[in-house]
Design a protein around this motif. Structure first.
Motif, PDB file in Angstrom:
ATOM      1  N   CYS A  48       0.857  -1.175   0.000  1.00  0.00           N
ATOM      2  CA  CYS A  48       0.000   0.000   0.000  1.00  0.00           C
ATOM      3  C   CYS A  48       0.896   1.228   0.000  1.00  0.00           C
ATOM      4  CB  CYS A  48      -0.894  -0.016   1.240  1.00  0.00           C
ATOM      5  SG  CYS A  48      -2.102   1.312   1.286  1.00  0.00           S
ATOM      6  N   SER A  49       0.653   2.129  -0.959  1.00  0.00           N
ATOM      7  CA  SER A  49       1.441   3.358  -1.018  1.00  0.00           C
ATOM      8  C   SER A  49       0.583   4.476  -1.594  1.00  0.00           C
ATOM      9  CB  SER A  49       2.690   3.153  -1.882  1.00  0.00           C
ATOM     10  OG  SER A  49       2.330   3.003  -3.242  1.00  0.00           O
ATOM     11  N   PRO A  50       0.947   5.732  -1.305  1.00  0.00           N
ATOM     12  CA  PRO A  50       0.159   6.857  -1.832  1.00  0.00           C
ATOM     13  C   PRO A  50       0.115   6.891  -3.353  1.00  0.00           C
ATOM     14  CG  PRO A  50       1.694   7.617  -0.147  1.00  0.00           C
ATOM     15  CD  PRO A  50       2.018   6.180  -0.426  1.00  0.00           C
ATOM     16  N   ARG A  51       1.179   6.472  -4.014  1.00  0.00           N
ATOM     17  CA  ARG A  51       1.217   6.535  -5.482  1.00  0.00           C
ATOM     18  C   ARG A  51       0.725   5.259  -6.143  1.00  0.00           C
ATOM     19  NH1 ARG A  51       6.218   9.906  -7.631  1.00  0.00           N
ATOM     20  NH2 ARG A  51       4.598  11.203  -8.497  1.00  0.00           N
ATOM     21  N   GLY A  52       0.990   4.118  -5.530  1.00  0.00           N
ATOM     22  CA  GLY A  52       0.634   2.844  -6.150  1.00  0.00           C
ATOM     23  C   GLY A  52      -0.724   2.310  -5.748  1.00  0.00           C
ATOM     24  N   GLY A  53      -1.318   2.888  -4.718  1.00  0.00           N
ATOM     25  CA  GLY A  53      -2.600   2.386  -4.244  1.00  0.00           C
ATOM     26  C   GLY A  53      -2.416   1.130  -3.410  1.00  0.00           C
ATOM     27  N   LEU A  54      -3.462   0.353  -3.326  1.00  0.00           N
ATOM     28  CA  LEU A  54      -3.474  -0.869  -2.529  1.00  0.00           C
ATOM     29  C   LEU A  54      -3.503  -2.067  -3.456  1.00  0.00           C
ATOM     30  CD1 LEU A  54      -3.800  -2.416   0.165  1.00  0.00           C
ATOM     31  CD2 LEU A  54      -6.264  -1.947   0.018  1.00  0.00           C
ATOM     32  N   ARG A  55      -2.560  -2.992  -3.250  1.00  0.00           N
ATOM     33  CA  ARG A  55      -2.514  -4.247  -4.008  1.00  0.00           C
ATOM     34  C   ARG A  55      -2.326  -5.363  -3.008  1.00  0.00           C
ATOM     35  NH1 ARG A  55      -0.113  -3.480  -9.950  1.00  0.00           N
ATOM     36  NH2 ARG A  55      -0.602  -5.680  -9.991  1.00  0.00           N
ATOM     37  N   PHE A  56      -3.097  -6.421  -3.173  1.00  0.00           N
ATOM     38  CA  PHE A  56      -2.929  -7.556  -2.279  1.00  0.00           C
ATOM     39  C   PHE A  56      -3.373  -8.839  -2.972  1.00  0.00           C
ATOM     40  CE2 PHE A  56      -6.942  -5.495  -1.458  1.00  0.00           C
ATOM     41  CZ  PHE A  56      -7.864  -6.523  -1.384  1.00  0.00           C
ATOM     42  N   GLY A  57      -2.685  -9.918  -2.614  1.00  0.00           N
ATOM     43  CA  GLY A  57      -2.986 -11.215  -3.189  1.00  0.00           C
ATOM     44  C   GLY A  57      -4.288 -11.778  -2.655  1.00  0.00           C
ATOM     45  N   ALA A  58      -4.834 -12.717  -3.383  1.00  0.00           N
ATOM     46  CA  ALA A  58      -6.109 -13.328  -3.012  1.00  0.00           C
ATOM     47  C   ALA A  58      -6.025 -14.079  -1.687  1.00  0.00           C
ATOM     48  CB  ALA A  58      -6.573 -14.274  -4.124  1.00  0.00           C
ATOM     49  N   LEU A  59      -4.827 -14.520  -1.292  1.00  0.00           N
ATOM     50  CA  LEU A  59      -4.672 -15.237  -0.028  1.00  0.00           C
ATOM     51  C   LEU A  59      -4.404 -14.309   1.153  1.00  0.00           C
ATOM     52  CD1 LEU A  59      -2.649 -18.447  -0.992  1.00  0.00           C
ATOM     53  CD2 LEU A  59      -5.118 -18.109  -0.831  1.00  0.00           C
ATOM     54  N   THR A  60      -4.443 -13.019   0.940  1.00  0.00           N
ATOM     55  CA  THR A  60      -4.316 -12.079   2.058  1.00  0.00           C
ATOM     56  C   THR A  60      -5.479 -12.329   3.012  1.00  0.00           C
ATOM     57  OG1 THR A  60      -3.263 -10.435   0.650  1.00  0.00           O
ATOM     58  CG2 THR A  60      -4.275  -9.627   2.685  1.00  0.00           C
ATOM     59  N   THR A  61      -5.154 -12.492   4.274  1.00  0.00           N
ATOM     60  CA  THR A  61      -6.233 -12.736   5.240  1.00  0.00           C
ATOM     61  C   THR A  61      -6.969 -11.442   5.537  1.00  0.00           C
ATOM     62  OG1 THR A  61      -4.854 -12.374   7.187  1.00  0.00           O
ATOM     63  CG2 THR A  61      -4.987 -14.651   6.330  1.00  0.00           C
ATOM     64  N   VAL A  62      -8.187 -11.597   5.978  1.00  0.00           N
ATOM     65  CA  VAL A  62      -8.987 -10.440   6.373  1.00  0.00           C
ATOM     66  C   VAL A  62      -8.285  -9.720   7.522  1.00  0.00           C
ATOM     67  CG1 VAL A  62     -11.215  -9.716   7.315  1.00  0.00           C
ATOM     68  CG2 VAL A  62     -11.119 -11.473   5.527  1.00  0.00           C
ATOM     69  N   ARG A  63      -7.656 -10.469   8.406  1.00  0.00           N
ATOM     70  CA  ARG A  63      -6.944  -9.877   9.548  1.00  0.00           C
ATOM     71  C   ARG A  63      -5.746  -9.048   9.083  1.00  0.00           C
ATOM     72  NH1 ARG A  63      -7.377  -7.978  14.661  1.00  0.00           N
ATOM     73  NH2 ARG A  63      -5.664  -8.629  15.958  1.00  0.00           N
ATOM     74  N   ALA A  64      -4.996  -9.512   8.097  1.00  0.00           N
ATOM     75  CA  ALA A  64      -3.856  -8.747   7.574  1.00  0.00           C
ATOM     76  C   ALA A  64      -4.330  -7.424   6.988  1.00  0.00           C
ATOM     77  CB  ALA A  64      -3.100  -9.560   6.523  1.00  0.00           C
ATOM     78  N   LEU A  65      -5.443  -7.455   6.287  1.00  0.00           N
ATOM     79  CA  LEU A  65      -6.014  -6.226   5.728  1.00  0.00           C
ATOM     80  C   LEU A  65      -6.450  -5.284   6.848  1.00  0.00           C
ATOM     81  CD1 LEU A  65      -6.435  -5.460   2.754  1.00  0.00           C
ATOM     82  CD2 LEU A  65      -8.770  -6.253   2.959  1.00  0.00           C
ATOM     83  N   GLU A  66      -7.028  -5.840   7.887  1.00  0.00           N
ATOM     84  CA  GLU A  66      -7.490  -5.058   9.026  1.00  0.00           C
ATOM     85  C   GLU A  66      -6.341  -4.355   9.756  1.00  0.00           C
ATOM     86  OE1 GLU A  66      -9.798  -5.921  13.271  1.00  0.00           O
ATOM     87  OE2 GLU A  66      -9.000  -7.598  12.128  1.00  0.00           O
ATOM     88  N   LEU A  67      -5.213  -5.025   9.889  1.00  0.00           N
ATOM     89  CA  LEU A  67      -4.116  -4.517  10.720  1.00  0.00           C
ATOM     90  C   LEU A  67      -3.085  -3.664   9.989  1.00  0.00           C
ATOM     91  CD1 LEU A  67      -3.349  -7.635  12.945  1.00  0.00           C
ATOM     92  CD2 LEU A  67      -4.654  -5.579  13.542  1.00  0.00           C
ATOM     93  N   HIS A  68      -3.070  -3.703   8.672  1.00  0.00           N
ATOM     94  CA  HIS A  68      -2.023  -2.987   7.934  1.00  0.00           C
ATOM     95  C   HIS A  68      -2.152  -1.477   8.182  1.00  0.00           C
ATOM     96  CE1 HIS A  68       0.527  -1.569   4.692  1.00  0.00           C
ATOM     97  NE2 HIS A  68       1.009  -2.806   4.611  1.00  0.00           N
ATOM     98  N   PRO A  69      -1.089  -0.817   8.675  1.00  0.00           N
ATOM     99  CA  PRO A  69      -1.196   0.598   9.047  1.00  0.00           C
ATOM    100  C   PRO A  69      -1.551   1.522   7.882  1.00  0.00           C
ATOM    101  CG  PRO A  69       1.079  -0.180   9.261  1.00  0.00           C
ATOM    102  CD  PRO A  69       0.230  -1.375   8.956  1.00  0.00           C
TER     103      PRO A  69
END
Length: 188
Positions: A48-69
């Motif tokens: 996740c970055s201001p210029r690149g936006g948010l990218r994440f793999g399909a196996l990213t857990t819901v918890r990882a998405l929740e906690l990422h600063p």
């Protein structure tokens, strides 16, 4: 993809397993083959970055998405949706890819990903394509995935300055229940 081609409708993909196991036990899914995606490298990567936006793999857990600063600071509706998703134990197992590919009207992450104009990278043996999520969902439980395709990654565009977002969920019991209604909004 080769296994999906070979076994067709007799196969189910397995990632976090939270929905597959329930449907298997209920008898609504009776796969003869289960294809485990957990060993495919980088399907759980999250950037996740201001210029690149948010990218994440399909196996990213819901918890990882929740906690990422950076997700918490830029994509507040995504964080709120992840936080409202089931209980902590389930969020640690459940993958965003599974939640999206189930195409459930009660899917907590779906409204936020749609509100941010998310896209899914769909892969088959010969090619890949980016599909906007508003075209990916064809109806309850139905997606634009072909018979030998799977979702590998998601992307959300960068968030413009002066943007706010929110996700609100209504469920009968308020805690750890599926959404009766989930609404997300992004305003710049």
């Amino acid at each position: 993809c080769a296994l999906l081609e070979r076994y067709g409708p007799e196969a189910r993909l397995f990632a976090g397993g939270t929905d597959v196991l329930i449907r298997w036990r209920q008898g609504s899914w009776k796969p003869r083959y289960v294809i485990n995606l957990k060993t495919i490298p980088n399907l759980d990567r999250l950037t996740c970055s201001p210029r690149g936006g948010l990218r994440f793999g399909a196996l990213t857990t819901v918890r990882a998405l929740e906690l990422h600063p950076d997700v918490r600071s830029r994509y507040c509706a995504v964080t709120a949706a992840a936080t409202s998703f089931a209980g902590l134990q389930i969020r640690n197992l459940a993958t965003v890819g599974g939640n999206v590919c189930n195409a459930s009207p009660a899917g907590d992450t779906l409204p936020a990903l749609l509100a941010f104009r998310g896209e899914a990278r769909v892969i088959n043996r010969e090619s890949q394509r980016w599909v906007p999520l508003d075209e990916f969902f064809l109806g309850p439980g139905r997606t634009a995935l072909g018979p030998a395709e799977f979702v590998a990654e998601f992307r959300l565009p960068p968030v413009p300055q002066h943007t706010g977002s929110i996700y609100i969920k209504h469920s009968p019991r308020k805690a750890m229940d599926i959404a009766t209604v989930g609404v997300a909004s992004v305003v710049t």
